[in-house]
Design an enzyme around this catalytic site. Structure first.
Site, PDB file in Angstrom:
ATOM      1  N   ARG A 228       0.887  -1.177   0.000  1.00  5.88           N
ATOM      2  CA  ARG A 228       0.000   0.000   0.000  1.00  5.88           C
ATOM      3  C   ARG A 228       0.915   1.214   0.000  1.00  5.88           C
ATOM      4  O   ARG A 228       1.661   1.430   0.960  1.00  5.88           O
ATOM      5  CB  ARG A 228      -0.924  -0.010   1.219  1.00  5.88           C
ATOM      6  CG  ARG A 228      -1.687   1.288   1.373  1.00  5.88           C
ATOM      7  CD  ARG A 228      -2.813   1.215   2.364  1.00  5.88           C
ATOM      8  NE  ARG A 228      -3.969   0.541   1.783  1.00  5.88           N
ATOM      9  CZ  ARG A 228      -5.232   0.683   2.215  1.00  5.88           C
ATOM     10  NH1 ARG A 228      -5.501   1.478   3.230  1.00  5.88           N
ATOM     11  NH2 ARG A 228      -6.209   0.031   1.634  1.00  5.88           N
TER      12      ARG A 228
ATOM     13  N   HIS B  75      -6.992   0.864  -6.759  1.00 12.97           N
ATOM     14  CA  HIS B  75      -7.276   0.001  -5.604  1.00 12.97           C
ATOM     15  C   HIS B  75      -7.968  -1.254  -6.157  1.00 12.97           C
ATOM     16  O   HIS B  75      -9.176  -1.448  -5.975  1.00 12.97           O
ATOM     17  CB  HIS B  75      -8.151   0.761  -4.608  1.00 12.97           C
ATOM     18  CG  HIS B  75      -8.200   0.155  -3.240  1.00 12.97           C
ATOM     19  ND1 HIS B  75      -7.500  -0.987  -2.896  1.00 12.97           N
ATOM     20  CD2 HIS B  75      -8.876   0.530  -2.109  1.00 12.97           C
ATOM     21  CE1 HIS B  75      -7.746  -1.274  -1.617  1.00 12.97           C
ATOM     22  NE2 HIS B  75      -8.572  -0.373  -1.129  1.00 12.97           N
TER      23      HIS B  75
ATOM     24  N   GLN C 105     -10.133  -3.793  -3.940  1.00 15.31           N
ATOM     25  CA  GLN C 105     -11.435  -3.253  -3.541  1.00 15.31           C
ATOM     26  C   GLN C 105     -12.429  -3.302  -4.710  1.00 15.31           C
ATOM     27  O   GLN C 105     -13.566  -3.748  -4.553  1.00 15.31           O
ATOM     28  CB  GLN C 105     -11.262  -1.807  -3.059  1.00 15.31           C
ATOM     29  CG  GLN C 105     -12.562  -1.152  -2.641  1.00 15.31           C
ATOM     30  CD  GLN C 105     -13.117  -1.696  -1.334  1.00 15.31           C
ATOM     31  OE1 GLN C 105     -12.419  -1.738  -0.344  1.00 15.31           O
ATOM     32  NE2 GLN C 105     -14.379  -2.113  -1.323  1.00 15.31           N
TER      33      GLN C 105
ATOM     34  N   ASP D 121     -16.868   7.774  -2.638  1.00 12.62           N
ATOM     35  CA  ASP D 121     -15.647   7.574  -1.848  1.00 12.62           C
ATOM     36  C   ASP D 121     -15.289   8.927  -1.212  1.00 12.62           C
ATOM     37  O   ASP D 121     -15.908   9.963  -1.510  1.00 12.62           O
ATOM     38  CB  ASP D 121     -14.519   7.065  -2.779  1.00 12.62           C
ATOM     39  CG  ASP D 121     -13.229   6.734  -2.047  1.00 12.62           C
ATOM     40  OD1 ASP D 121     -13.253   6.595  -0.801  1.00 12.62           O
ATOM     41  OD2 ASP D 121     -12.184   6.622  -2.720  1.00 12.62           O
TER      42      ASP D 121
ATOM     43  N   CYS E  11     -16.295   2.159  -0.429  1.00 13.25           N
ATOM     44  CA  CYS E  11     -15.188   1.274  -0.043  1.00 13.25           C
ATOM     45  C   CYS E  11     -14.893   1.349   1.447  1.00 13.25           C
ATOM     46  O   CYS E  11     -14.293   0.420   1.999  1.00 13.25           O
ATOM     47  CB  CYS E  11     -13.944   1.622  -0.846  1.00 13.25           C
ATOM     48  SG  CYS E  11     -13.455   3.353  -0.674  1.00 13.25           S
TER      49      CYS E  11
ATOM     50  N   ARG F 108     -14.091  -8.339   0.722  1.00  9.69           N
ATOM     51  CA  ARG F 108     -12.637  -8.117   0.608  1.00  9.69           C
ATOM     52  C   ARG F 108     -11.900  -9.385   1.035  1.00  9.69           C
ATOM     53  O   ARG F 108     -10.903  -9.777   0.431  1.00  9.69           O
ATOM     54  CB  ARG F 108     -12.198  -6.943   1.503  1.00  9.69           C
ATOM     55  CG  ARG F 108     -12.675  -5.575   1.076  1.00  9.69           C
ATOM     56  CD  ARG F 108     -12.051  -5.140  -0.242  1.00  9.69           C
ATOM     57  NE  ARG F 108     -10.600  -5.156  -0.215  1.00  9.69           N
ATOM     58  CZ  ARG F 108      -9.834  -4.191   0.286  1.00  9.69           C
ATOM     59  NH1 ARG F 108     -10.373  -3.103   0.796  1.00  9.69           N
ATOM     60  NH2 ARG F 108      -8.501  -4.283   0.254  1.00  9.69           N
TER      61      ARG F 108
END
Ligand code: CP
Ligand code: NVA
Length: 352
Positions: free
Chosen positions: A134, A161, A164, A256, A296, A324
């Site tokens: 990440r 991402h 996700q 988001d 998310c 996830r």
């Protein structure tokens, strides 16, 4: 992996045709494909995504059948940014598959601050089976994938991402079935989530409508990539500025954070620009009555979404978070060659 590319059909794709057997053991499935990387949604061909969803469904339905499939495998995670879901779902997922995890908190300094990425990669590949990153810069994930001779997974970068977005489209498939028949909308920042969702929607042949302020539009390179995928799959992609237009008549409304990690100091300024993009009752009611609200997480309640919407029966946010775990287990089994065929066959015998 140096050989990484988005390729023609591979063995894993055959899994797409195999549903979870109810009474009969299936034919033995092909052994997993050679290890690759998952840096972008674009690394998977559309049929491979469907295969991955199939494997995810199996893992979700019968997790015990996959216990031990990655025994002896080791995963390292370097995170330059905070995480709740991504860290825990990777750790819990790897543990339930029998593998082990090493977590390196990289939030105090960039991964390559002390030593070159090239050198780090050539150390890690000698010890570890899979690298999960990440990062701030997408180039860090790409660099690691180029140098390291083991699979590299993007667990969020500034640009994408993918884990996700794959969990999100798996969630949509659970709710609606055929993804080529859905109209998916996203309103807000043209950020990493918007990019991976656009690529996933394009790959699944969906209709995708995204509304962002002009100043926060999507990266044109990602848009061009998505358009090329859409030409293959028949997806329809609409990039707009008007959130009402984007949401009207859709099956899912996604939003988001207005200020992603690394942009917190812009929060005040962004709040003004993004105010018309808040998913509140007035906006959400323009979607179909059955529409899902998606996010998310983490959510900034009262900013990009109101409590009324995120807490409504239409909200799928915790299904997304749950998935996830399942999608990442499938990604790990796939990338690390955990003998999917063997385990599926055993699972089918146990349930015959
Ligand atoms: N959605 C997501 O990636 O959450 P975390 O930042 O908590 O990992
Ligand atoms: N766009 C958000 C996603 C968080 C999971 C961020 O990058 O902070």
């Amino acid at each position: 992996m140096k050989t990484q590319m988005r390729t023609e059909p591979m063995a894993l794709m055959d899994l797409a045709k195999v549903d979870v057997p109810k009474t009969q053991p299936p034919n033995l499935l092909p052994e997993p494909i050679a290890p690759r990387d998952l840096v972008s949604v674009h690394d998977l061909a559309p049929a491979e995504i469907l295969s991955l969803f199939n494997l995810t469904a199996m893992l979700k339905r019968r997790p015990a059948d996959f216990r031990g499939v990655l025994a002896g495998k080791q995963m390292v995670m370097f995170f330059e940014k905070p995480s709740l879901r991504t860290r825990l779902t990777f750790e819990a997922g790897m543990d339930s598959l029998g593998g082990s995890t090493f977590f390196v908190d990289q939030t105090r300094g960039r991964l390559d601050a002390r030593e070159s990425l090239y050198d780090i990669a050539h150390n890690l590949e000698r010890w570890i089976d899979v690298i999960v990153l990440r990062t701030f810069s997408h180039a860090t994930v790409e660099g690691m994938a180029t140098y390291a001779d083991v699979p590299v997974i993007n667990a969020l970068s500034e640009l994408e991402h993918p884990c996700q977005a794959l969990a999100d489209f798996f969630t949509l498939q659970e709710h609606f079935g055929d993804l080529s028949k859905i109209h998916f909308s996203y309103v807000g920042d043209g950020n990493n989530m918007a990019h991976s969702l656009l690529l996933a929607g394009a790959a699944m042949g969906s209709k995708v409508s995204i509304a962002t302020p002009e100043r926060y539009a999507l990266n044109p390179v990602i848009v061009t990539m998505a358009q090329a995928i859409a030409e293959e799959t028949g997806a329809t992609l609409r990039l707009l500025n008007d959130p009402r237009k984007a949401v009207t008549g859709t099956d899912a409304v996604y939003t988001d954070a207005w200020a992603s990690m690394g942009h917190e100091d812009e929060a005040e300024e962004r709040a003004k620009v993004f105010a018309p993009y808040q998913v509140n009752a007035a906006l959400f009611n323009l979607a179909k009555p059955h529409a899902l609200f998606m996010h998310c997480l983490p959510a900034h309640r009262g900013s990009e979404v109101t409590d009324q919407i995120i807490d409504s029966p239409n909200s799928a946010v915790f299904d997304q978070a749950e998935n996830r775990l399942h999608i990442q287990k499938a990604i790990l089994v796939w990338l690390l060659g955990g003998g999917v065929g063997r385990f599926q066959a055993r699972s089918a015998r146990a349930h015959a």
